[in-house]
Every structure is written in C-alpha cells, then in structure tokens.
Design an enzyme around this catalytic site. Structure first.
Site, PDB file in Angstrom:
ATOM      1  N   GLN A 105       1.221   6.714  -7.248  1.00 28.25           N
ATOM      2  CA  GLN A 105      -0.010   7.357  -6.786  1.00 28.25           C
ATOM      3  C   GLN A 105       0.181   8.865  -6.890  1.00 28.25           C
ATOM      4  O   GLN A 105       1.047   9.436  -6.220  1.00 28.25           O
ATOM      5  CB  GLN A 105      -0.318   6.971  -5.344  1.00 28.25           C
ATOM      6  CG  GLN A 105      -1.665   7.503  -4.850  1.00 28.25           C
ATOM      7  CD  GLN A 105      -1.874   7.256  -3.366  1.00 28.25           C
ATOM      8  OE1 GLN A 105      -1.192   7.864  -2.537  1.00 28.25           O
ATOM      9  NE2 GLN A 105      -2.813   6.386  -3.025  1.00 28.25           N
ATOM     10  N   ARG A 137       1.456  -1.518   7.049  1.00 29.23           N
ATOM     11  CA  ARG A 137       2.326  -1.781   8.196  1.00 29.23           C
ATOM     12  C   ARG A 137       2.987  -3.157   8.172  1.00 29.23           C
ATOM     13  O   ARG A 137       4.150  -3.286   8.561  1.00 29.23           O
ATOM     14  CB  ARG A 137       1.549  -1.565   9.497  1.00 29.23           C
ATOM     15  CG  ARG A 137       1.234  -0.098   9.766  1.00 29.23           C
ATOM     16  CD  ARG A 137       0.427   0.087  11.055  1.00 29.23           C
ATOM     17  NE  ARG A 137       0.170   1.485  11.346  1.00 29.23           N
ATOM     18  CZ  ARG A 137      -0.816   2.197  10.847  1.00 29.23           C
ATOM     19  NH1 ARG A 137      -1.668   1.622  10.016  1.00 29.23           N
ATOM     20  NH2 ARG A 137      -0.976   3.470  11.162  1.00 29.23           N
ATOM     21  N   TYR A 155      -7.403  14.881   0.956  1.00 27.66           N
ATOM     22  CA  TYR A 155      -6.513  15.670   0.116  1.00 27.66           C
ATOM     23  C   TYR A 155      -7.344  16.388  -0.957  1.00 27.66           C
ATOM     24  O   TYR A 155      -8.574  16.320  -0.947  1.00 27.66           O
ATOM     25  CB  TYR A 155      -5.412  14.784  -0.470  1.00 27.66           C
ATOM     26  CG  TYR A 155      -4.522  14.190   0.613  1.00 27.66           C
ATOM     27  CD1 TYR A 155      -3.866  15.028   1.528  1.00 27.66           C
ATOM     28  CD2 TYR A 155      -4.363  12.822   0.760  1.00 27.66           C
ATOM     29  CE1 TYR A 155      -3.067  14.504   2.543  1.00 27.66           C
ATOM     30  CE2 TYR A 155      -3.570  12.287   1.764  1.00 27.66           C
ATOM     31  CZ  TYR A 155      -2.935  13.133   2.658  1.00 27.66           C
ATOM     32  OH  TYR A 155      -2.150  12.617   3.660  1.00 27.66           O
ATOM     33  N   SER A 170       0.826  -1.204   0.000  1.00 27.78           N
ATOM     34  CA  SER A 170       0.000   0.000   0.000  1.00 27.78           C
ATOM     35  C   SER A 170       0.864   1.258   0.000  1.00 27.78           C
ATOM     36  O   SER A 170       1.983   1.258   0.539  1.00 27.78           O
ATOM     37  CB  SER A 170      -0.894  -0.012   1.245  1.00 27.78           C
ATOM     38  OG  SER A 170      -1.968   0.880   1.113  1.00 27.78           O
ATOM     39  N   PRO A 171       0.369   2.357  -0.600  1.00 22.10           N
ATOM     40  CA  PRO A 171       1.115   3.615  -0.544  1.00 22.10           C
ATOM     41  C   PRO A 171       1.369   4.037   0.903  1.00 22.10           C
ATOM     42  O   PRO A 171       0.448   4.040   1.724  1.00 22.10           O
ATOM     43  CB  PRO A 171       0.191   4.609  -1.253  1.00 22.10           C
ATOM     44  CG  PRO A 171      -0.685   3.768  -2.118  1.00 22.10           C
ATOM     45  CD  PRO A 171      -0.882   2.485  -1.367  1.00 22.10           C
ATOM     46  N   ARG A 183      -8.141   5.854  -5.697  1.00 16.91           N
ATOM     47  CA  ARG A 183      -8.365   5.604  -4.270  1.00 16.91           C
ATOM     48  C   ARG A 183      -9.423   6.580  -3.768  1.00 16.91           C
ATOM     49  O   ARG A 183      -9.308   7.790  -3.994  1.00 16.91           O
ATOM     50  CB  ARG A 183      -7.080   5.762  -3.461  1.00 16.91           C
ATOM     51  CG  ARG A 183      -7.326   5.639  -1.958  1.00 16.91           C
ATOM     52  CD  ARG A 183      -6.065   5.495  -1.132  1.00 16.91           C
ATOM     53  NE  ARG A 183      -5.596   4.118  -1.140  1.00 16.91           N
ATOM     54  CZ  ARG A 183      -4.833   3.576  -0.172  1.00 16.91           C
ATOM     55  NH1 ARG A 183      -4.479   4.304   0.874  1.00 16.91           N
ATOM     56  NH2 ARG A 183      -4.435   2.330  -0.246  1.00 16.91           N
TER      57      ARG A 183
END
Length: 754
Positions: free
Chosen positions: A480, A703, A561, A401-402, A609
C-alpha cells in the site's frame, strides 16, 4: 409510590402491570388519548427471547399471549416470478388489538387506573404530584419534545414511504415480494397475525411514491393501488386500512432517557425499523428492565440510571441492525439483478444479525442451494473460493488489512516486518497487505513508518517478498503506497496517536493549509510544481515495488492522508483546478493513479482505498463515494478497498460490527466494481455471509490477525475444511487439527442417589 404513565401502548401498559404486580401498594395511573379499541397497525411480532422474559416476570400475561399467538417458521421471498423459501426462522405474532386487550385486562385486575380518551397532563405537572413519570407516548412523544433540552433527541427521517394495511386471510409464511412497476421498485412485507388475517406493509422510495401519484391518493385509493400491485400474492383479494397513512420512517435517538423522575420508554426513547420487527419488542423489554431496576435499586434516581445503562447498548445494537435493514430496502433496486438465491440470501442477512452460519442451522437445504448457485465446490465455505484480479488469482477471500507497525528505522523494514508479515502469510490468508509504505521521507506519519524511497528500503522489502513467496507459495503480498500529508510528523501510536513530535518535526504539505486537529502542525499548500514532484515520488516507489516482487499495489486515498485530503471538501479548499467540484478534487489523485498504473506491471492488479464517508457534516458522502469509485475504476482500478472516516478529527462514526460494509456493498452493487470490505469484520461467519450475499468480493481484517496470525487456517479447521483454499504449511500440518482441551471419554453416571 405514585406512578404516572403517559401512553397506553404495549410498553406503557406492561410497565404499569409489572410495577403494580411487584408492589401492590403502588398507585398507578395510565393516560391514553385514544379509545380502548383504537389501534394503528395490525399485527405484533415478539421473539422467543422477549416471551421468555414475559413468562418469568408475569406468567399470567404469558399464558394469555400463548393462547393468541400464531407461529410459523418459513420466509418466502418472491422476485421476478420465482418464490424461494427459507425455513427454521421461528416467528410468533398476534393482533395488536388482542395484545392491548390482554394488557388492559391484566392492568384492571391489578387495580391500575386506566384513563382512555384522556390527554395526560404535561410531564412536568405530573412530576410534581407523582414519584415517577413514564413517558411511553410514542415516536411523536410530546414529553420528549417538551423537554428536548434535557433528553437531547436526534431524529432522522429516511427515504422510503410505507403504509400499514391488512388482508383478511393468513399468509402461510412471512412474505417478502418485490414488484418492478413502471414507476419503480415497490416491496411488500407481509405476515399472519391470526388464523384469518395478515399484516401487509407496502414500502417504496419517496420518488417512486410520488411518481405513482400516491402522494395525492386518499386512504382507500392507496389500499386499492397496493392490492392491485400485489394482486397475485393476495389472490385478488382487497386490502383494508385502519387510519392508514403513508409515512416516512424516523429513527429516534436520545442522548439521555431520563430527566429528574421522568423516564422515556419504547418509541419515545428509540425506534427501530419495522423490517426487523422490533418496536413492540423493544418497548416490552424496556418495561421489563425498568421494573427490575426499580425493584433492585435503593432509589428512583439510581434505578433510572441503571435502566438506561442496561438497555442503551442493547437498543444501540438493535438500531444498528434496523438501520442496516432499512438502508438495504432503500437500495433494493441495486440488488435486483443478483442471481435468485444470492438475492434471497442477501435479503435474509441484510441486518447482519442473521449470518451464513445462522442460515445453515435454520435451513441447510436452502443454504446449500445458495452456495451451489454461487459456485462453491462441495464442502467448501464461500470464504475459501478463489477470486481473480487481473493476472492474480487469490486462493481465498481473506485479506490481512494494512496495519501500521511504526517499527521501521529510517524507513527500512527490519526483522519485525519479516516476522510480522511472514507469520500472517503462513497463516493462510489469500492476500497480505503491508502497512502504508511512504513514498518520501516527508510523507511518513511517524519516524517509525516504512518507506520505498531508497534502494536500501527496496532491498529490505525484497527480503520480505522472497520469504512469503518461498515459504508460503500461493500467498499474495500487496503493498500500500501513500503519503501522510497533514497527518505526518507525529509520535508513534503508543506514545500518543496523532500527537505532534516533541522535537525533530519535519514540514508538512497538504491540499490546503489546514491542521488536522487543534495543536497539530499547519501544512503548506502544495504548489503545481510540488504536485509534479509528488507524482514522480509515487511513480518511483511503484517501480521499486514492482522490482521487489509485490503481487498487488494499493493506492492509499483514504483516512485523511495526502490523496484523501484532496478528495474531501472539508480538507480541500483550493481555488485552482485541483479544488472546488468533486471533479476538481479528484484531479490530482487520478493523476497519481494514472502515473502509478503506468509504472506498475500491466498484469498485476491495482486497488484504491477510499474513505466512503467522512462521518462529518459537509464532507464526503456515500453518494460522493460512488462517483469517486467510478472514476478510479474508469482509470483502471481493479477493485476499490472501501473504508470510512479518519479524515477530520471531529468525525462521528457509527461504530458497530461490520459497520463499514454497507458502503462497500453499495459501490459493488450499484457500479458492478469488485470491492474489498473492511471495518470490524471479526468472524469467519461474517466473511462467509458478506461474500455469499454479494456484498463484497474480499474481506480485509486487521485486529483479528493481530490476535491470531493463523486466523484463516483456524477458520478452515473450525469449519472442517481442508481444501486448496487454505493449505497448511508443511511444517505446520501436524497442528491442523484443533488440540483436545480435556478428557471427553469419562464414563457417564448411570444412577442418581438421593
């Protein structure tokens, strides 16, 4: 010690029996408004774990229960005329009336004062004359209502109606059956609770219930309608009721479980949907914990605090599983077209507590059939099957994942990025995603964020893509692209996440001039001319990304964002064509998507996303997310990367294992769009389960890949898989077996001397 128990259900009775058994000097009174033989519902299911606690605490009750239990291992799932059976599940059930009778006898033998057909005095009144008041007065607890300010209850009513009935014969398995009626989908949950009787629960969405006219039916008419609907399962036999009524399930959560010397227990404190069979189980376990804490702690206040501390995380975990299960049944209609075995697997793993690994242990034959139908080659875990997006074939279903690293200088990725992304590419994942790469200097989150708005940045990214493609052939690298919007100009994460810079701030822009949190910089509302510039910045960055050799591009429209800020009604208060309705709020993100798609090579996939919910009142909802996903798919998105939240600072996420995956599941199975699931997916068993059940096409993990860059290769090794879905880099092949941790061939002892 004087103890008052309000409510004579299993939890209240068992708490009374335990407290009296532990200290016979206690004076305990139980008030129950109904007669001894009155009960609502029919069968009760208890787990082996709960029974073990009962056996340890009160062997006499345990022995009595053992004599009454019926046990079975199989679950039958009936859908569109086909019955699939999964074994090895291990259930134990008995009649609720029998359970109450056992507890009544035990309480009387211990000298407890049982008062039937008697309304308990108010808890506040009892507290003046008793040392402890146990409120076990159920989901409609008058105690909780009377002291709502102290307990802080939150009640959520759900979207299905259900009714408890009984059949006068024993099913030979736990049975789930789906009926597709002219009014909509109806489901049956049934299980035996004695040698000659079964509990039968019939459930359906509220709108189906009304369309069938059941909102106007009496008890007998309702039972007859259910018996007719499931006549084949019942062998034409009738269903009987017992003060049965159609009910909408309510989830009860309390901020606090005690108030002075009054404590909530069982459904008064918390509820869990019947589809995971945990109401009585939780109440009995509450009683065990409360009795133990009162025995262990020096005073009542300490005991009640310890009881809540012990039980709250267990209950929260159960309620998360129960909510996942009830929501699965609410959305049952979206799964009906799945292949038969996948549908059955999806149903069995709906709560996320039963996994692919659990099913293999319980019934390898069933799980192998699910895998075969799915298309898994022999000895290939589902996570190592390939997946195609446009012209790109991923060798497995794992995505790194980013993750923002905040380690770039002037937007230029350096050696850290090469090592970070290179290590994870060597670690076996099918797709490696960069962090959010900013399309302009103003669009950075922090001074350490990477960009793609200069030729030098592009050259640095080319170094990373070349390494990945040369040293880890078959690994895909995705970029991304995003813009921080109102969440920009902040400190590095470890210096203070979302905190404004002490100096060197740059001006922010957003859909509307709303700061992210108190103390954050206020952004300027973007003008039409500035929106045009932003589109060009995204387009230019996409063109650079293509020249860099990235295999996939993801547009970041989540987490508050810039583009996400246009989508949410909490952050977009514009009155022009880019605000207002969802169609207006989608306008600019779709314009950016179209411009980027035009600049991005036609054979390379694009994903988006999104935040599928804002976790805040008045924000984006799960229903909104369906419309958002559909719009992007219509414009050419190859998959939707489904995240949640981080849009407003006052959000209240429902954290837990795989907690965001239901949103991806709903988008995939409602719209038929490929999805990437994210959010506390931490084990390869979770990945296998989500993919095999058809809830996700790809699983993104963050993680776990920070903890172990070779997470995917290690997942393959731990499952005994050495196929093409997880090839070890040639220099690493000597490490493809788990290293021994100690001697295992020591001679075993042959004699025991005493």
């Amino acid at each position: 010690m004087r103890v008052a128990v309000i409510g004579g259900g299993p939890g209240g009775l068992y708490a009374a029996a335990l407290l009296k058994r532990l200290d016979p000097t206690r004076e305990i009174t139980v008030w129950e408004r109904n007669a001894p033989d009155d009960t609502f519902g029919f069968g009760v299911v208890l787990s082996d774990e709960t029974l073990g606690g009962i056996e340890h605490a009160d062997p006499e009750v345990y022995r009595a229960l053992q004599e009454e239990f019926v046990r079975w291992d199989d679950i039958d799932i009936v859908h569109r005329g086909r019955t699939l059976t999964s074994g090895g599940h291990g259930f134990a059930a008995l009649g609720r009336r029998r359970l109450l009778g056992i507890l009544h006898r035990r309480c009387r033998a211990l000298g407890i004062d049982l008062r039937f057909r008697a309304e308990a005095p108010p808890a506040a009144e009892l507290a003046r004359t008793h040392d402890l008041v146990i409120a076990a007065d159920g989901v409609h607890s008058t105690t909780r209502t009377a002291h709502a300010a102290a307990f802080g209850p939150r009640l959520t009513t759900h979207r299905c109606r259900y009714i408890w009935l009984a059949a006068d014969f024993a099913f030979d398995a736990f049975r789930f059956e789906i009926a597709e009626t002219e009014h909509g989908v109806v489901q049956l949950h049934a299980y035996p609770f004695s040698r000659d009787a079964s509990t039968v629960i019939v459930e359906m969405r509220e709108e189906v219930w009304r369309a069938a006219g059941l909102d106007r039916a009496d008890e007998g008419e309702s039972a007859a309608w259910c018996a007719k609907t499931f006549a084949e399962a019942l062998g034409g036999r009738p269903l009987r009721s017992n003060n049965s009524a159609w009910t909408a399930f309510r989830t009860v959560v309390n901020a606090r479980w005690s108030h002075g010397t009054t404590v909530l227990l069982g459904d008064a404190a918390h509820t869990a949907h019947f589809s995971i069979g945990s109401g009585t189980k939780l109440a009995v376990e509450d009683a065990l914990a409360l009795a133990a804490c009162l025995q262990e702690q020096p005073d009542t206040a300490s005991a009640l605090a310890a009881y809540e501390e012990e039980r709250r995380p267990v209950v929260a975990s159960t309620q998360r599983a129960a909510r996942a299960s009830l929501e699965w049944f609410e959305e049952l209609a979206t799964y009906l077209d799945q292949p038969p075995y996948q549908f059955a697997c999806n149903l069995l793993t709906r709560s996320r507590r039963v996994t692919h690994g659990n099913l293999r242990l319980r019934d390898r034959r069933f799980t192998t059939a699910v895998e075969r139908e799915y298309g898994c080659p022999e000895h290939t875990p589902p996570m190592f099957t390939p997946f195609r997006l446009r012209g790109l074939t991923l060798r497995n279903r794992v995505v790194v994942s980013p993750m923002d690293m905040y380690s770039a200088h002037d937007g230029v990725p350096g050696d850290f990025h090469l090592v970070h992304l290179g290590a994870r590419a060597l670690g076996g994942a099918g797709l490696i995603m960069t962090e959010m790469v900013c399309v302009s200097e103003q669009g950075r989150i922090t001074p350490g964020c990477a960009g793609l708005y200069t030729p030098g940045q592009a050259d640095a990214w080319r170094r990373v893509t070349d390494f990945v493609h040369d040293q880890s052939p078959g690994t895909a690298l995705g970029v991304q692209l995003g813009h921080a919007g109102r969440k920009g100009s902040t400190k590095l994460m470890w210096q203070g996440i979302d905190q404004p810079l002490d100096d060197g701030n740059w001006p922010l822009v957003a859909a509307s001039p709303l700061p992210y949190r108190p103390g954050s910089q206020r952004p300027q509302e973007l003008t039409a001319a500035e929106l045009a510039v932003l589109r060009e910045q995204f387009t230019a960055a996409a063109a650079r990304a293509a020249r860099c050799g990235f295999d996939l591009l993801e547009l970041h429209c989540a987490h508050g964002y810039l583009l996400s800020g246009f989508l949410s009604p909490l952050t977009n208060q514009r009155t022009d064509a880019y605000g207002g309705s969802l169609a207006g709020r989608l306008r600019f993100p779709l314009e950016v998507f179209d411009a980027v798609r035009e600049a991005w090579p036609a054979d390379r996939p694009m994903t988006v996303r999104i935040s599928a919910t804002d976790w805040a009142d008045g924000g984006t909802t799960a229903d909104d997310s369906l419309a958002i996903a559909a719009a992007f798919a219509e414009h050419g998105a190859d998959a939707i990367d489904v995240s949640t939240g981080q849009v407003v600072s006052h959000e209240r996420p429902d954290f837990g294992r795989s907690y965001q995956t239901p949103f991806a599941d709903r988008i995939r199975n409602t719209l038929g769009i490929p999805v990437i699931a994210v959010g506390a997916i931490s084990s390869w068993d979770d990945v296998n389960s989500l993919v095999l059940a058809g809830r996700a096409d790809l699983c993104a993990l963050a993680r776990p890949h920070l903890y172990d860059p070779h997470w995917t290769l290690h997942a393959a090794a731990e499952q005994g898989y050495a196929g093409p879905g997880a090839p070890w880099p040639l220099p690493y092949q000597a490490g493809s077996r788990t290293p021994p941790t100690g001697r295992t061939d020591a001679p075993k002892p042959r004699l025991t001397l005493r």
